[in-house]
Design a protein around this motif. Structure first.
Motif, PDB file in Angstrom:
ATOM      1  N   GLY A 149       0.844  -1.200   0.000  1.00  0.00           N
ATOM      2  CA  GLY A 149       0.000   0.000   0.000  1.00  0.00           C
ATOM      3  C   GLY A 149       0.872   1.239   0.000  1.00  0.00           C
ATOM      4  O   GLY A 149       2.009   1.211   0.493  1.00  0.00           O
ATOM      5  N   PHE A 150       0.355   2.317  -0.579  1.00  0.00           N
ATOM      6  CA  PHE A 150       1.090   3.593  -0.560  1.00  0.00           C
ATOM      7  C   PHE A 150       0.107   4.693  -0.180  1.00  0.00           C
ATOM      8  O   PHE A 150      -1.011   4.751  -0.707  1.00  0.00           O
ATOM      9  N   PHE A 151       0.530   5.567   0.729  1.00  0.00           N
ATOM     10  CA  PHE A 151      -0.315   6.720   1.062  1.00  0.00           C
ATOM     11  C   PHE A 151       0.500   8.007   0.943  1.00  0.00           C
ATOM     12  O   PHE A 151       1.600   8.107   1.503  1.00  0.00           O
ATOM     13  N   LEU A 152      -0.070   8.965   0.210  1.00  0.00           N
ATOM     14  CA  LEU A 152       0.608  10.257   0.033  1.00  0.00           C
ATOM     15  C   LEU A 152       0.001  11.277   1.005  1.00  0.00           C
ATOM     16  O   LEU A 152      -1.199  11.541   0.962  1.00  0.00           O
ATOM     17  N   HIS A 153       0.822  11.839   1.872  1.00  0.00           N
ATOM     18  CA  HIS A 153       0.322  12.786   2.885  1.00  0.00           C
ATOM     19  C   HIS A 153       0.153  14.188   2.320  1.00  0.00           C
ATOM     20  O   HIS A 153      -0.537  15.016   2.909  1.00  0.00           O
ATOM     21  N   ILE A 154       0.821  14.478   1.229  1.00  0.00           N
ATOM     22  CA  ILE A 154       0.757  15.831   0.664  1.00  0.00           C
ATOM     23  C   ILE A 154      -0.128  15.793  -0.596  1.00  0.00           C
ATOM     24  O   ILE A 154      -0.504  14.717  -1.047  1.00  0.00           O
ATOM     25  N   PRO A 155      -0.462  16.933  -1.153  1.00  0.00           N
ATOM     26  CA  PRO A 155      -1.327  16.907  -2.338  1.00  0.00           C
ATOM     27  C   PRO A 155      -0.636  16.223  -3.526  1.00  0.00           C
ATOM     28  O   PRO A 155       0.595  16.168  -3.582  1.00  0.00           O
ATOM     29  N   PHE A 156      -1.426  15.713  -4.459  1.00  0.00           N
ATOM     30  CA  PHE A 156      -0.872  15.262  -5.736  1.00  0.00           C
ATOM     31  C   PHE A 156      -1.316  16.294  -6.768  1.00  0.00           C
ATOM     32  O   PHE A 156      -2.500  16.580  -6.906  1.00  0.00           O
ATOM     33  N   PRO A 157      -0.366  16.881  -7.507  1.00  0.00           N
ATOM     34  CA  PRO A 157      -0.724  18.049  -8.322  1.00  0.00           C
ATOM     35  C   PRO A 157      -1.529  17.694  -9.562  1.00  0.00           C
ATOM     36  O   PRO A 157      -1.514  16.550 -10.008  1.00  0.00           O
TER      37      PRO A 157
END
Ligand code: ADQ
Length: 460
Positions: A157-165
């Motif tokens: 699994g992968f989670f991005l804590h910041i926005p994805f542009p």
């Protein structure tokens, strides 16, 4: 008790959740990611792979509060290029609407690749065959694919804590295809908001062989679930701090000292150019200048913790913030009536909660923010449903808390008007707004966030 039937959960994150303090002991580190993920790892007796924060005197692995810690050793220059360069001067600004110009430096990219490889080697060494992997954030976007290649049948699994542009900004990145392919190694790719999940899926369809919808992609006969998993906080922890008589007494003392009968407007941030601190101060200054607000009626308390000061932009932001505070106080403070109280320090949790309780209005006005946990912490502490939250429409939290007073932090006049409205909002209206936000937050705390993500991973 950890559930032994589950596979062993292994988190990969840039930093371990601890740091070595002046007393030589390892202490839990502050910050959004740690606060959210550590409680889950304790409950699951998992393993955490990350950089320990220094290159010296680190054990090969140890257990901290029931979590196995596996430090990754990274040579200093490589860490500088990976963290200080590619992560914080390329990806961070690019993913935050290019508020500062991102820099594209091929040697930073080389170090980014090699650091991701180091993390994955360490993780594979630290975990058995039944591991389930959960990779966090923009520092490790190549890790899912590397794990997939090494362990084709395990869950990643992968989670991005910041926005994805949005696509047109992501397009700037010379290594866009490699990053997307890195993420597509995961079974579940999670974002803070639906808009970001959509941005990612579109970019993946455009620059890789992936096909599918905004919620599900296919590549090489594998299915990848893409979704929004808005992160949260441990609500019980903040609620019980807010009930603590010592914390309440301290809140009353803060009010007496800074506020007296004045309305207390509070802001708490890492000092970062994405958090909108300067524009917020300027809006407060303009409202004072126009007479919309007065130092007889209100006071602004700005608490800021310095971060990433090896990067020049961060030192410049702090300097500008401090100059602005001086300018506003120079013009508007009178004896016993300071316009802005500015505290540059990291507060222990109880003290932070006392400030939340002492405030009438909380200002959370980032120019762009993945979620923003400060907003959630403030809401969690308002047990009596009092208090007004002013929230930027560019924080992920705004997707959930529509009952906040929503502002565009770049709209100067709008900010000043909202400030004025916030300090005089009718009590009944503010109670109603806060009660709805509290209900929403209690339903979606950090445990629910992690369970939802991990269930999605188990079903993948
Ligand atoms: P951050 O950018 O660090 O996190 P945020 O979500 O606001 O931002 O979390 C900051 C944390 O630091 C909060 O828990 C807050 O209490 C604490 N903090 C800030 N100033 C402090 C001070 N002076 N003293 C003590 N504590 C302080 C990143 C993303 C966010 C995302 C989180 C979690 O940028 O958008 O919400 O990860 O995913």
């Amino acid at each position: 008790m950890p559930d032994r039937r589950r596979s062993h959960l292994v988190v990969l994150a840039n930093r371990l959740p601890v740091h070595r303090a002046g007393d030589g002991e390892w202490h839990t580190s502050p910050g959004g990611l740690v606060g959210a993920v550590l409680p889950i790892m304790k409950a699951r007796a998992g393993t955490w792979v990350g950089w320990p924060g220094s290159t010296s005197r680190t054990p090969s692995s140890w257990t901290h509060e029931g979590v196995r810690l596996s430090p990754v050793s990274v040579p200093e220059r490589e860490m500088d290029e990976h963290y200080g360069g590619m992560s914080n001067r390329t990806l961070w600004p690019l993913f935050h609407d290019a508020i500062r110009a991102p820099e594209f430096e091929p040697k930073w990219w080389d170090s980014y690749e090699s650091t991701n490889e180091r993390f994955v080697r360490r993780a594979l060494h630290a975990a058995g065959k039944r591991a389930q992997w959960w990779v966090h954030d923009y520092h490790l976007m190549l890790a899912p694919r590397l794990l997939r290649v090494a362990r084709p049948y395990s869950r990643v699994g992968f989670f991005l804590h910041i926005p994805f542009p949005p696509e047109e900004l992501f397009a700037w990145l010379p290594w866009r295809r490699q990053l997307l392919e890195g993420l597509l190694g995961a079974d579940v790719v999670g974002f803070q908001t639906h808009a970001e999940a959509r941005n990612f899926s579109r970019a993946a369809r455009r620059w890789t062989r992936a096909e599918g919808t905004d919620h599900e992609l296919q590549i090489d006969d594998r299915r990848i679930r893409v979704g929004a998993f808005p992160i949260s906080i441990d609500v019980d922890v903040f609620e019980s701090a807010a009930r603590d008589p010592a914390v309440i007494a301290r809140a009353q003392q803060i009010r007496r000292r800074v506020g007296a009968r004045r309305r207390v407007i509070l802001a708490v941030d890492r000092i970062d150019y994405t958090k909108g601190i300067e524009l917020r101060l300027e809006a407060f200054e303009a409202a004072l200048a126009r007479g919309d607000l007065s130092t007889d009626r209100c006071v602004l308390v700005q608490i800021g913790v310095p971060s990433r000061e090896a990067t020049p932009e961060y030192v410049e932001t702090r300097d500008r913030v401090e100059r602005l505070v001086g300018r506003i106080n120079g013009q508007f403070s009178t004896p016993g009536r300071v316009a802005v109280h500015y505290f540059r320090r990291q507060l222990p949790r109880e003290e932070l909660v006392s400030y939340y309780l002492a405030a009438d209005v909380m200002l959370v006005t980032p120019l762009r923010d993945g979620m923003n946990l400060v907003a959630k912490e403030f809401i969690a502490t308002r047990l009596d449903n009092s208090g007004v939250l002013v929230l930027s429409e560019f924080a992920g939290a705004a997707e959930q808390f529509r009952r906040a007073l929503i502002v565009n932090p770049r709209d100067f006049a709008g900010m000043a008007a909202t400030l004025k409205r916030a300090i005089s909002l009718p009590h009944r209206e503010s109670i109603m707004r806060m009660a709805i936000m509290r209900m929403m937050l209690r339903r979606h705390d950090v445990h629910e966030w992690a369970e939802t993500f991990l269930q999605a991973l188990e079903r993948a």
